[in-house]
Write a protein that holds these residues in place. Structure first.
Motif, mmCIF file in Angstrom:
data_model
loop_
_atom_site.group_PDB
_atom_site.id
_atom_site.type_symbol
_atom_site.label_atom_id
_atom_site.label_comp_id
_atom_site.label_asym_id
_atom_site.label_seq_id
_atom_site.Cartn_x
_atom_site.Cartn_y
_atom_site.Cartn_z
ATOM 1 N N ILE A 118 0.857 -1.192 0.000
ATOM 2 C CA ILE A 118 0.000 0.000 0.000
ATOM 3 C C ILE A 118 0.884 1.230 0.000
ATOM 4 C CG2 ILE A 118 -1.655 1.388 1.313
ATOM 5 C CD1 ILE A 118 -2.823 -1.148 2.441
ATOM 6 N N VAL A 119 0.515 2.219 -0.805
ATOM 7 C CA VAL A 119 1.119 3.544 -0.731
ATOM 8 C C VAL A 119 -0.012 4.543 -0.519
ATOM 9 C CG1 VAL A 119 3.168 2.982 -2.100
ATOM 10 C CG2 VAL A 119 1.148 3.880 -3.237
ATOM 11 N N SER A 120 0.264 5.539 0.342
ATOM 12 C CA SER A 120 -0.761 6.538 0.642
ATOM 13 C C SER A 120 -0.108 7.868 0.976
ATOM 14 C CB SER A 120 -1.621 6.097 1.834
ATOM 15 O OG SER A 120 -2.541 7.111 2.182
ATOM 16 N N ASN A 121 -0.723 8.940 0.492
ATOM 17 C CA ASN A 121 -0.323 10.274 0.931
ATOM 18 C C ASN A 121 -1.470 10.912 1.735
ATOM 19 O OD1 ASN A 121 -2.170 11.069 -1.017
ATOM 20 N ND2 ASN A 121 -0.672 12.056 -2.337
ATOM 21 N N GLY A 122 -2.385 10.073 2.190
ATOM 22 C CA GLY A 122 -3.515 10.542 2.971
ATOM 23 C C GLY A 122 -4.683 11.013 2.129
ATOM 24 N N LEU A 123 -4.409 11.367 0.887
ATOM 25 C CA LEU A 123 -5.451 11.810 -0.038
ATOM 26 C C LEU A 123 -5.767 10.721 -1.052
ATOM 27 C CD1 LEU A 123 -4.090 15.425 -0.620
ATOM 28 C CD2 LEU A 123 -5.843 14.671 1.017
ATOM 29 N N GLN A 124 -4.732 10.039 -1.491
ATOM 30 C CA GLN A 124 -4.871 8.909 -2.413
ATOM 31 C C GLN A 124 -4.235 7.692 -1.765
ATOM 32 O OE1 GLN A 124 -2.718 10.835 -5.757
ATOM 33 N NE2 GLN A 124 -4.514 10.214 -6.941
ATOM 34 N N HIS A 125 -4.825 6.527 -2.017
ATOM 35 C CA HIS A 125 -4.313 5.274 -1.466
ATOM 36 C C HIS A 125 -4.341 4.240 -2.594
ATOM 37 C CE1 HIS A 125 -5.866 7.467 1.958
ATOM 38 N NE2 HIS A 125 -7.099 7.267 1.521
ATOM 39 N N TYR A 126 -3.257 3.527 -2.749
ATOM 40 C CA TYR A 126 -3.192 2.451 -3.731
ATOM 41 C C TYR A 126 -2.779 1.177 -3.025
ATOM 42 C CZ TYR A 126 -3.349 6.105 -7.254
ATOM 43 O OH TYR A 126 -3.725 7.174 -8.027
ATOM 44 N N CYS A 127 -3.508 0.118 -3.300
ATOM 45 C CA CYS A 127 -3.200 -1.183 -2.708
ATOM 46 C C CYS A 127 -3.088 -2.198 -3.831
ATOM 47 C CB CYS A 127 -4.312 -1.602 -1.737
ATOM 48 S SG CYS A 127 -4.035 -3.218 -0.968
ATOM 49 N N CYS A 128 -2.040 -2.987 -3.786
ATOM 50 C CA CYS A 128 -1.933 -4.052 -4.782
ATOM 51 C C CYS A 128 -1.605 -5.370 -4.095
ATOM 52 C CB CYS A 128 -0.914 -3.716 -5.868
ATOM 53 S SG CYS A 128 0.770 -3.590 -5.333
ATOM 54 N N ARG A 129 -2.063 -6.426 -4.723
ATOM 55 C CA ARG A 129 -1.781 -7.790 -4.266
ATOM 56 C C ARG A 129 -0.748 -8.367 -5.206
ATOM 57 N NH1 ARG A 129 -2.976 -12.115 -1.337
ATOM 58 N NH2 ARG A 129 -3.220 -14.144 -2.287
ATOM 59 N N MET A 130 0.299 -8.903 -4.637
ATOM 60 C CA MET A 130 1.362 -9.493 -5.432
ATOM 61 C C MET A 130 0.943 -10.879 -5.925
ATOM 62 S SD MET A 130 3.427 -7.013 -5.228
ATOM 63 C CE MET A 130 4.761 -7.755 -6.153
ATOM 64 N N ASP A 131 1.352 -11.197 -7.142
ATOM 65 C CA ASP A 131 1.140 -12.523 -7.712
ATOM 66 C C ASP A 131 2.518 -13.033 -8.127
ATOM 67 O OD1 ASP A 131 0.609 -14.779 -9.238
ATOM 68 O OD2 ASP A 131 -1.113 -13.886 -10.266
ATOM 69 N N TYR A 132 3.173 -13.711 -7.198
ATOM 70 C CA TYR A 132 4.549 -14.152 -7.433
ATOM 71 C C TYR A 132 4.629 -15.271 -8.456
ATOM 72 C CZ TYR A 132 5.681 -11.226 -3.471
ATOM 73 O OH TYR A 132 5.832 -10.154 -2.633
ATOM 74 N N GLU A 133 3.582 -16.067 -8.541
ATOM 75 C CA GLU A 133 3.564 -17.171 -9.500
ATOM 76 C C GLU A 133 3.644 -16.645 -10.938
ATOM 77 O OE1 GLU A 133 0.259 -20.381 -10.602
ATOM 78 O OE2 GLU A 133 0.972 -20.519 -8.515
#
Length: 155
Positions: A118-133
């Motif tokens: 997750i990255v966030s600056n308090g105004l925008q938030h991005y969450c990603c799920r890793m797919d290592y396979e």
């Protein structure tokens, strides 16, 4: 401090106008109130109060060793057996969430190999799920609740 795109909570601030401090409920101490810390405190309260993240399984400012270099992870979320599940990187509200921010959190993940970033600056938030396979990642529409981070157990 700036209004964020996060729920409010009962903020505990002390100090002077020139050197304010905010209480970090995870570290159990007051820390310098910077714009990034304002985001960190709101985001960690959001995770605990609104997404069911156990307070005891979150940590702020976690040092990571990479050879002679020490990196500092903004927040980590752990499983009950203390396996890292998620890295969260914060920026001040006036800092854009650029490729540089994603590169920074990716460097931490080379060491930790977590399932969520997750990255966030308090105004925008991005969450990603890793797919290592498949050696890729998928952006999620929202921050997942804590129970959904855990793998399903076989009956």
């Amino acid at each position: 401090m700036e209004q964020l795109n996060l729920p409010t909570y009962q903020v505990n601030i002390r100090g002077t106008r020139e050197m304010p401090e905010i209480f970090d409920f995870l570290r159990r101490r007051y820390v310098a109130l910077t714009p990034e810390e304002w985001v960190r405190q709101h985001f960690t309260h959001f995770l605990v109060d609104h997404k069911g993240y156990p307070k005891g399984l979150l940590a702020n400012e976690v040092a990571l060793r990479c050879g002679e270099k020490t990196l500092r992870c903004d927040s980590l979320v752990y499983s009950a057996d203390m396996h890292p599940l998620m890295i969260v990187e914060y920026k001040a509200p006036d800092v854009p969430l650029s490729q540089r921010v994603f590169t920074q959190i990716s460097a931490y993940n080379l060491l930790l190999h977590v399932d969520y970033l997750i990255v966030s600056n308090g105004l925008q938030h991005y969450c990603c799920r890793m797919d290592y396979e498949r050696q890729t990642y998928h952006f999620l529409d929202e921050i997942p609740p804590y129970p959904s981070l855990l793998p399903l157990k076989d009956d």
